[in-house]
Design a protein around this motif. Structure first.
Motif, PDB file in Angstrom:
ATOM      1  N   GLU A   1      68.641  13.423  33.848  1.00  0.00           N
ATOM      2  CA  GLU A   1      68.488  13.025  32.449  1.00  0.00           C
ATOM      3  C   GLU A   1      67.435  11.931  32.330  1.00  0.00           C
ATOM      4  OE1 GLU A   1      72.114  11.965  30.590  1.00  0.00           O
ATOM      5  OE2 GLU A   1      73.144  13.852  31.070  1.00  0.00           O
ATOM      6  N   THR A   2      66.342  12.288  31.688  1.00  0.00           N
ATOM      7  CA  THR A   2      65.270  11.323  31.450  1.00  0.00           C
ATOM      8  C   THR A   2      65.135  11.098  29.949  1.00  0.00           C
ATOM      9  OG1 THR A   2      63.643  13.100  31.408  1.00  0.00           O
ATOM     10  CG2 THR A   2      64.000  12.007  33.519  1.00  0.00           C
ATOM     11  N   SER A   3      64.554   9.965  29.593  1.00  0.00           N
ATOM     12  CA  SER A   3      64.394   9.639  28.179  1.00  0.00           C
ATOM     13  C   SER A   3      63.289  10.493  27.563  1.00  0.00           C
ATOM     14  CB  SER A   3      64.052   8.150  28.013  1.00  0.00           C
ATOM     15  OG  SER A   3      62.874   7.843  28.749  1.00  0.00           O
TER      16      SER A   3
ATOM     17  N   SER B   1      60.062  11.235  25.664  1.00  0.00           N
ATOM     18  CA  SER B   1      58.839  10.448  25.505  1.00  0.00           C
ATOM     19  C   SER B   1      57.690  11.370  25.146  1.00  0.00           C
ATOM     20  CB  SER B   1      58.514   9.680  26.789  1.00  0.00           C
ATOM     21  OG  SER B   1      58.344  10.583  27.870  1.00  0.00           O
TER      22      SER B   1
ATOM     23  N   ALA C   1      58.124   4.092  27.622  1.00  0.00           N
ATOM     24  CA  ALA C   1      59.429   4.750  27.686  1.00  0.00           C
ATOM     25  C   ALA C   1      60.211   4.118  28.820  1.00  0.00           C
ATOM     26  CB  ALA C   1      59.271   6.248  27.910  1.00  0.00           C
TER      27      ALA C   1
END
Length: 510
Positions: A377-379, A381, A392
């Motif tokens: 899970e990445t933010s 951006s 980010a």
């Protein structure tokens, strides 16, 4: 008062005679007559009409075949269409075309119709001077093309357009493959000269008729110009792919605690996808993947600049992936304002199995292990170059011993031809299905995923396309952790946009 007469037509007197009470003219003007038009017998007229109908049919067939050839997507497809159409014109069932340009710059290849790889191998064992197409390629004085009828077994009879006697090996191979005659034509273009030769094989002692020869000759002359253009396109693609490969790592570093492998396939137009792995101070490591918008030479050049710049920023401030991507975004915005890019950079400490990563509009990594296969899970951006100021938050993960982190570009997903959500699901399923015995080898994991996503790529290998783990010369380079895959057979790599590159970078932590 005299009766009216019908007018004379083309010097022919009227069929109406004068009435009895009408006096004939005393001095009739001499009339000039012409011979009657010859009449064509009905049988001859039918022959002429049949001949004209045959000519129209031939021209229509030629037009259809040239149209099919013009629609071929690349050189390989053009050669296959050429040998197939030529066989139909000369009434043969099998054949082959040998591409061997006289300038020696390549590409050189042999394409068969109705002949397997083993069959082509048998034919290649025949001395070139003993075959019709071989004499054309070698430019021997008596190599003008034409029929070559092999003698029947046990006899010395047979007609040949070539002065050389039938070679014993040629007769043996012909008997094994079951052909008794051939018809060969040189393949040459006006601007480039000799391109190669084509030969079609007959199952019986036969040769094309004069009508078939004329039609095949017209088709071959047109096809040669088309193949010359496609050959130049192929050369340009090959040069561009070579430049793109040279801008990427030729060998991945060896770092304690982690095993690396990468797979890269360059699209036919040359894309901007890239990857990198570099050692950093104190046993750390930087991993990066990215994609520059556009395709062609300009995208390849921009990709090289982006990768070189990121390496410099990673050495200076690699512990902070957000700062690395921020510097890269500023450089892109100042130097190439009309271009955008996606990127993902990860700072890794293999000893503690810690990874800090940040992404800019890039696909999330995939974590593959014995107990889990899940996306990181990445933010959310934006890509680089899209906003006035990019930033980010970073994400930290800790892979378990034996787990592999997969980094990839969007091209891997787009090449599947599926919507993105479906493509993500297919990638997840392919990674989850890696056999247990292959999970210890990151190269085997990459190969399994590519074979699962693009099963048709295995078929391209049989037609001369390169496959993962093999370089352009057929040399296994898997030990270096890098595999270059050429552009030939690009259509086999998925149903999506063929211009998309494929990048897959795997890091397995001990």
């Amino acid at each position: 008062m005299s009766a009216s007469h019908l007018p004379k037509v083309a010097g022919i007197d009227s069929a109406v005679t004068a009435s009895p009470h009408t006096a004939a003219p005393t001095a009739a003007a001499p009339t000039r007559t012409t011979a009657p038009a010859p009449t064509v017998p009905p049988a001859a007229s039918t022959v002429i009409q049949d001949r004209l109908a045959g000519m129209v049919s031939d021209l229509t067939t030629l037009h259809e075949l040239t149209e099919r050839l013009a629609r071929a997507a690349d050189l390989d497809a053009s050669l296959r269409e050429f040998v197939r159409a030529g066989a139909a014109l000369v009434g043969a069932r099998r054949g082959l075309v040998v591409l061997e340009p006289s300038d020696g710059l390549g590409p050189s290849t042999t394409i068969g119709l109705g002949l397997g790889r083993a069959d082509l191998g048998h034919i290649e064992t025949v001395p070139r001077s003993a075959t019709s197409y071989g004499r054309i390629l070698d430019g021997l004085p008596d190599a003008r093309g034409g029929s070559d009828v092999l003698p029947e077994p046990g006899t010395g009879t047979g007609t040949s357009a070539f002065a050389a006697p039938v070679d014993a090996r040629h007769r043996e191979v012909a008997a094994r493959l079951g052909y008794a005659a051939s018809y060969a034509l040189p393949l040459a273009a006006e601007a480039t000269g000799r391109l190669g030769a084509a030969v079609w094989l007959y199952d019986e002692q036969a040769e094309p008729s004069e009508r078939q020869r004329d039609l095949a000759g017209l088709y071959v002359r047109h096809a040669a110009e088309h193949l010359a253009r496609m050959m130049e396109v192929e050369r340009s693609r090959s040069r561009l792919a070579t430049v793109a490969e040279e801008l990427l790592p030729s060998r991945l570093p060896r770092i304690a605690g982690v095993q690396l492998a990468a797979r890269h396939h360059t699209g036919p137009r040359g894309g901007g996808d890239w990857y990198d792995a570099l050692p950093l101070p104190e046993g750390a490591m930087g991993l990066a993947v990215g994609s520059v918008s556009g395709s062609g030479p300009s995208a390849v050049a921009a990709m090289g600049r982006m990768r070189a710049s990121l390496r410099a920023y990673a050495v200076m401030e690699g512990e902070d992936p957000v700062a690395v991507l921020s510097d890269l975004e500023l450089l892109l915005r100042l130097t190439e304002p009309a271009r955008s890019a996606t990127a993902l950079f990860a700072y890794c400490e293999p000893g503690s199995r810690k990874m800090v990563l940040a992404g800019a509009g890039h696909a999330p990594p995939l974590l593959v292990g014995e107990r889990r296969t899940e996306y990181v899970e990445t933010s959310l951006s934006a890509p680089l170059g899209m906003l006035a100021c990019w930033e980010a938050p970073s994400v930290e993960i800790e892979p378990a011993p034996g787990e592999t982190v997969l980094l990839y570009t969007d091209g891997l997903l787009r090449r599947t031809g599926d919507p993105m959500d479906r493509a993500y699901a297919r990638l997840h399923a392919a990674a989850a299905g890696v056999p247990r015995g292959a999970r210890d080898d990151p190269a085997a994991i990459c190969d399994h995923i590519l074979r699962t996503l693009f099963p048709q790529a295995d078929g391209a290998a049989a037609h001369g396309a390169e496959v993962p783990g093999v370089d352009g010369n057929g040399v296994d380079v898997t030990g270096s952790g890098v595999s270059g895959v050429g552009t030939r057979g690009a259509g086999a790599w998925g149903d999506g946009d063929p211009a998309e590159d494929i990048v897959l970078l795997a890091a397995r932590f001990d």
